[in-house]
Scaffold this motif. Structure first.
Motif, PDB file in Angstrom:
ATOM      1  N   SER A  73       2.588  -8.694  -2.169  1.00 32.45           N
ATOM      2  CA  SER A  73       1.986  -9.551  -1.313  1.00 32.45           C
ATOM      3  C   SER A  73       1.307 -10.646  -2.301  1.00 32.45           C
ATOM      4  N   ASP A 129       1.429  -2.900   0.118  1.00 34.68           N
ATOM      5  CA  ASP A 129       2.449  -3.939  -0.182  1.00 34.68           C
ATOM      6  C   ASP A 129       2.122  -4.206  -1.544  1.00 34.68           C
ATOM      7  N   GLY A 153       4.531  -0.064   5.820  1.00 34.29           N
ATOM      8  CA  GLY A 153       4.284  -1.573   5.332  1.00 34.29           C
ATOM      9  C   GLY A 153       2.947  -1.982   4.643  1.00 34.29           C
ATOM     10  N   ARG A 169       5.843   0.863   0.146  1.00 36.78           N
ATOM     11  CA  ARG A 169       5.747   0.104   1.477  1.00 36.78           C
ATOM     12  C   ARG A 169       6.636   0.771   2.288  1.00 36.78           C
ATOM     13  N   ARG A 187      11.799 -11.079   0.511  1.00 35.75           N
ATOM     14  CA  ARG A 187      10.463 -11.010   0.473  1.00 35.75           C
ATOM     15  C   ARG A 187       9.598 -12.110  -0.156  1.00 35.75           C
ATOM     16  N   GLU A 231       8.697  -1.359  -3.216  1.00 32.68           N
ATOM     17  CA  GLU A 231       9.290  -1.118  -1.808  1.00 32.68           C
ATOM     18  C   GLU A 231       9.478   0.259  -1.156  1.00 32.68           C
TER      19      GLU A 231
END
Length: 642
Positions: free
Chosen positions: A282, A279, A276, A271, A326, A268
């Protein structure tokens, strides 16, 4: 296997992404103070802030514990680590508390006290625990990096970035210099090698993640910072390699919090600092890992606790909220903002994010439904979990559950526990796992299976011909059969022969378990069958009595004192009762009291029920001397509302 796209990110890609997002990211970190201030008078967080004020009071009235050489040497001299670690974590607890209190409700007095604490931490000889310094390398301990050196670096880096307009600039410069000397120079500039860098367990995530967060916030050289990100991703990839596609953590939910928690904290932060673009959450496997606590939660905050884990673990509410957002996972726990005092290590990363990230609405929607769900099989771990609900009268229900463990005896934080099972009823594990013992030098040394919590003697598995389960990867539970039984039942069968290589005449050992708890039932049933095959001992003629070592002893572990009946054993929990039914003509029963110490150095008492097989039935049901080449032991457990 590539477990996330980060392995393909180039230095140029990372540099460009962070150039785009770093300024806004650092500004957002500086504004963390606003979020903390917003919770200062919120009743949901009242206990959290009151707990921190208790540490502040100690900081004002009691001397800071010293990390003396007398404490440091104890681990190497005696194997004990408790005294050093108590002093170490008390120091961290005071610093964490003052850092958060200054952010939420600053005063000149608090700031000065915080600065003094930062100064004292910065002047420590090492940020590592004494138990983590390799023997003979004490002189270089300043630049050794373990879990807590990495955590300290992350804590100080985040603290000075959040409070940079409040702290004396000399303190900020000192923190940066210490982190550069202790972390950045050896790890990134000199590229020293540390054993945790390619570990497939929590060390790789915590060490690389803590150092990586500090690097994101403090390294000004863009290329070096990008290289630090690549280094962290490589270690995070090693960490994820310890997980299978089922997302299960062999170390247990406590170490899931630690390892995957710090994976998430770094992910985080990256990111945030890359607008962003970078990531690490993902990839689909991270969603499976995020689901692990929900998969093994039984009821009322009690978890399956194989390996060095606790039944009741404090799961950071901030971490759960973030992962729910998330990864779209369902939270099946009630809202509880963990107190700093509930974490023996007083971790800044958890405490801060419990305030920053906790979303009470996520927990309001997480009240457990009446549907216990279908049985779960975590195939890579070889754990089976099944739940049920018993009708208890007057519209009341009692949650029950069953779990059995396969795997192998060389897992991270391994216990020799193949075929071991848990029976849960009404918010407690009635037949239980002992969890972790006190961490000493012997706990991680050769011969560790002699420790009660680690060896099979502390688990609900048999002693076969006087032998216990052996350690090592070759001792493996082979899943022979698993089947879901309509509607909520499950049966599983394991070949556990390889766990008992020293049993002199054993040729095969199969454990079969069948669980059933239909909706609306008044009791749940577990049928256990252990099937042994033997070869004829040399020197003994067929039909002669085999020696005492041929006997089978079945063990069952509980924290509840059992009550013996004529042909049964009963464990009475707070809300449910487990009853073991056996043939009194075939078995002799005995209760043993086991007194030991848990991970937190607190005394524990367990009760081990031992069933000694004295005769075995033939297929017609008639008993005969224990001389057959096959032995089938059949036992029945029932769970009923109390």
């Amino acid at each position: 296997m590539t477990v996330h796209p980060g392995l393909h990110w180039t230095v140029d890609h990372i540099t460009a992404a962070m150039r785009h997002g770093m300024s806004d990211g650092l500004e957002l970190i500086h504004r963390w103070k606003d979020r903390l201030t917003d919770t200062w008078n919120d009743p949901v967080y009242a206990g959290f802030w009151l707990d921190l004020e208790g540490y502040e009071q100690k900081a004002r009235t009691e001397n800071l514990p010293e990390l003396s050489f007398s404490l440091f040497r104890e681990f190497r001299d005696t194997g004990e680590r408790q005294a050093y670690e108590q002093a170490y974590f008390e120091r961290r607890g005071r610093l964490v508390s003052l850092g958060l209190l200054v952010a939420a409700s600053p005063s000149a007095d608090r700031v000065h006290l915080l600065e003094d604490l930062i100064w004292r931490i910065c002047t420590e000889q090492t940020w590592c625990l004494s138990a983590h310094i390799p023997e003979g390398e004490e002189a270089g301990a300043r630049k050794h990096i373990d879990l807590f050196a990495a955590e300290t670096a992350q804590m100080l880096a985040e603290m000075i970035m959040m409070l940079n307009d409040m702290l004396d600039k000399r303190i900020i410069r000192m923190v940066k210099a210490e982190i550069e000397d202790r972390i950045f120079t050896p790890l990134y500039r000199e590229q020293r090698t540390y054993g945790w860098e390619d570990a497939n367990h929590n060390w790789s995530a915590v060490c690389s993640g803590g150092c990586g967060v500090a690097a994101l916030l403090l390294l000004e050289d863009e290329q070096l910072r990008a290289m630090a990100v690549q280094h962290t991703i490589r270690s995070m990839s090693a960490f994820l390699s310890g997980y299978g596609l089922d997302g299960g953590c062999a170390e247990g939910v406590g170490y899931w919090v630690y390892g995957f928690g710090f994976y998430t904290y770094f992910a985080e932060m990256l990111r945030l600092c890359s607008a962003g673009e970078l990531d690490m959450l993902s990839e689909s496997i991270t969603g499976a890992i995020a689901s692990f606590p929900g998969n093994i939660h039984l009821s009322d905050g009690v978890f399956i606790n194989y390996s060095d884990s606790r039944e009741r673990e404090t799961i950071p509410s901030g971490l759960l909220s973030l992962l729910s957002e998330r990864q779209d996972i369902r939270i099946n726990l009630g809202l509880h903002i963990p107190l700093l005092s509930q974490d023996p290590c007083h971790r800044w990363a958890h405490a801060l994010r419990n305030v920053l990230w906790t979303n009470p609405a996520k927990f309001e929607r997480a009240i457990e439904s009446g549907d216990p769900g279908a049985p779960i099989y975590l195939e890579d771990l070889s754990w089976v979990i099944a739940r049920g609900t018993l009708a208890a009268g007057e519209h009341k229900e009692v949650r029950v559950a069953f779990s059995v463990k396969g795997g192998h005896n060389a897992e991270p934080h391994n216990h020799n526990d193949l075929g071991h099972f848990i029976l849960h009823g009404g918010g407690e594990n009635i037949l239980c796992d002992p969890g972790s013992g006190e961490y000493t030098q012997a706990y991680f040394a050769p011969g560790r299976e002699r420790i009660w919590q680690i060896g099979s003697q502390g688990h609900s598995v048999p002693v076969i011909e006087g032998t216990h389960q052996q350690s090592g990867r070759q001792a493996e539970a082979k899943m022979l059969h698993i089947k879901h039984l309509s509607p909520l039942g499950v049966e599983a069968e394991f070949d556990l022969t390889s766990a008992y290589p020293e049993a002199p005449t054993l040729t095969r050992y199969i454990r079969h378990l069948c669980w059933n708890c239909p909706p609306g039932a008044s009791e749940a049933v577990l049928l256990l069958e252990d099937h042994y095959q033997w070869r004829q001992p040399s020197g003994i003629q067929r039909g002669e009595y085999m020696n005492e070592k041929m006997r089978v002893i079945e063990h069952f572990i509980s924290r509840i004192r059992p009550v013996m009946h004529e042909a049964g054993v009963q464990w009475e929990g707070n809300n449910a009762v487990v009853i073991l039914h056996y043939d009194a003509e075939l078995w002799d029963a005995q209760i043993e009291v086991i007194e030991t110490v848990d991970h937190d150095h607190l005394p524990q008492k367990f009760y081990r029920t031992a069933l000694f097989l004295r005769r075995t039935p033939d297929e017609s049901g008639n008993s005969r001397d224990h001389t057959s080449k096959e032995t089938r032991c059949r036992l029945k457990f029932t769970i009923q509302p109390r």
